[in-house]
Design a protein around this motif. Sequence first.
Motif, PDB file in Angstrom:
ATOM      1  N   THR A  82      -0.521   1.159   7.666  1.00 50.25           N
ATOM      2  CA  THR A  82      -1.079   1.422   6.337  1.00 50.25           C
ATOM      3  C   THR A  82      -1.771   0.177   5.789  1.00 50.25           C
ATOM      4  OG1 THR A  82       0.658   3.052   5.885  1.00 50.25           O
ATOM      5  CG2 THR A  82      -0.543   2.187   3.981  1.00 50.25           C
ATOM      6  N   VAL A  83      -2.877   0.414   5.123  1.00 49.92           N
ATOM      7  CA  VAL A  83      -3.569  -0.632   4.374  1.00 49.92           C
ATOM      8  C   VAL A  83      -3.475  -0.292   2.896  1.00 49.92           C
ATOM      9  CG1 VAL A  83      -5.842  -1.628   3.850  1.00 49.92           C
ATOM     10  CG2 VAL A  83      -5.128  -1.316   6.221  1.00 49.92           C
ATOM     11  N   TYR A  84      -3.266  -1.315   2.097  1.00 52.06           N
ATOM     12  CA  TYR A  84      -3.130  -1.141   0.651  1.00 52.06           C
ATOM     13  C   TYR A  84      -4.253  -1.865  -0.081  1.00 52.06           C
ATOM     14  CZ  TYR A  84       1.586   0.031   2.161  1.00 52.06           C
ATOM     15  OH  TYR A  84       2.658   0.584   2.798  1.00 52.06           O
ATOM     16  N   LEU A  85      -4.620  -1.332  -1.224  1.00 49.03           N
ATOM     17  CA  LEU A  85      -5.542  -2.008  -2.128  1.00 49.03           C
ATOM     18  C   LEU A  85      -4.887  -2.040  -3.501  1.00 49.03           C
ATOM     19  CD1 LEU A  85      -8.357  -3.327  -2.369  1.00 49.03           C
ATOM     20  CD2 LEU A  85      -9.172  -1.118  -3.261  1.00 49.03           C
ATOM     21  N   GLN A  86      -4.372  -3.203  -3.864  1.00 50.58           N
ATOM     22  CA  GLN A  86      -3.775  -3.386  -5.182  1.00 50.58           C
ATOM     23  C   GLN A  86      -4.877  -3.741  -6.165  1.00 50.58           C
ATOM     24  OE1 GLN A  86      -0.351  -3.110  -6.199  1.00 50.58           O
ATOM     25  NE2 GLN A  86      -1.365  -3.173  -8.192  1.00 50.58           N
ATOM     26  N   GLN A 141      -7.352   9.211  12.306  1.00 50.37           N
ATOM     27  CA  GLN A 141      -7.395   9.868  10.998  1.00 50.37           C
ATOM     28  C   GLN A 141      -6.961   8.885   9.931  1.00 50.37           C
ATOM     29  OE1 GLN A 141      -5.001  13.476  11.456  1.00 50.37           O
ATOM     30  NE2 GLN A 141      -6.898  14.643  11.689  1.00 50.37           N
ATOM     31  N   LEU A 142      -7.623   8.950   8.791  1.00 52.48           N
ATOM     32  CA  LEU A 142      -7.320   8.094   7.656  1.00 52.48           C
ATOM     33  C   LEU A 142      -7.071   8.987   6.440  1.00 52.48           C
ATOM     34  CD1 LEU A 142     -10.202   5.508   8.124  1.00 52.48           C
ATOM     35  CD2 LEU A 142      -7.827   5.225   8.820  1.00 52.48           C
ATOM     36  N   VAL A 143      -6.003   8.701   5.727  1.00 51.81           N
ATOM     37  CA  VAL A 143      -5.685   9.483   4.538  1.00 51.81           C
ATOM     38  C   VAL A 143      -5.417   8.528   3.378  1.00 51.81           C
ATOM     39  CG1 VAL A 143      -4.141  11.166   3.480  1.00 51.81           C
ATOM     40  CG2 VAL A 143      -4.714  11.355   5.916  1.00 51.81           C
ATOM     41  N   GLU A 144      -6.259   8.604   2.356  1.00 47.20           N
ATOM     42  CA  GLU A 144      -6.082   7.767   1.174  1.00 47.20           C
ATOM     43  C   GLU A 144      -5.170   8.467   0.172  1.00 47.20           C
ATOM     44  OE1 GLU A 144     -10.608   7.362   2.171  1.00 47.20           O
ATOM     45  OE2 GLU A 144      -9.101   8.952   2.105  1.00 47.20           O
ATOM     46  N   CYS A 160      -3.945   3.618   2.406  1.00 47.03           N
ATOM     47  CA  CYS A 160      -4.733   4.250   3.462  1.00 47.03           C
ATOM     48  C   CYS A 160      -3.845   4.346   4.691  1.00 47.03           C
ATOM     49  CB  CYS A 160      -5.983   3.418   3.747  1.00 47.03           C
ATOM     50  SG  CYS A 160      -6.967   4.001   5.149  1.00 47.03           S
ATOM     51  N   ALA A 161      -3.403   5.555   4.988  1.00 48.13           N
ATOM     52  CA  ALA A 161      -2.523   5.787   6.127  1.00 48.13           C
ATOM     53  C   ALA A 161      -3.354   6.077   7.366  1.00 48.13           C
ATOM     54  CB  ALA A 161      -1.586   6.952   5.827  1.00 48.13           C
ATOM     55  N   PHE A 162      -3.089   5.352   8.435  1.00 46.77           N
ATOM     56  CA  PHE A 162      -3.856   5.408   9.684  1.00 46.77           C
ATOM     57  C   PHE A 162      -3.021   6.092  10.755  1.00 46.77           C
ATOM     58  CE2 PHE A 162      -6.894   3.351  12.658  1.00 46.77           C
ATOM     59  CZ  PHE A 162      -6.173   3.401  13.842  1.00 46.77           C
TER      60      PHE A 162
END
Length: 126
Positions: free
Chosen positions: A78-82, A3-6, A22-24
């Motif tokens: 978690t993946v981040y997009l700055q 599951q991915l939650v932005e 983006c929480a995985f």
Amino acid sequence: QVQLVESGGGSVQAGGSLRLSCAFSGSTFRTYSVAWFRQGPGKDREFVSAIKRAGGATSYSDTVKGRFTVSRDNGANTVYLQMTSLKPEDTAVYYCAAGAGVITSSLRNARAYDYWGQGTQVTVSS
């Protein structure tokens, strides 16, 4: 099941900044490559950025290179997009996507990713 939650979307004026997350969950995060795609009003979905599993090699579209930075925290899954120097044309729904075994040459290909989040809206006003 992965599951991915932005989160982190919102409204900002041109020149401003936002950080998307983006929480995985549901599998071993470090074995997945994660990408960001976006779809603006009346536009096709387009690749924004990606970060490979484990080693963390990154890729950016030409339209965001130098303004956006993707990173991952394997401890926090978690993946981040700055996003900085935002422009009105950055307005879109931003989606994160995850895939296991994505090779470098396929990082920009939406079909390489098996799991997608629900998206988060980013609106940039002039």
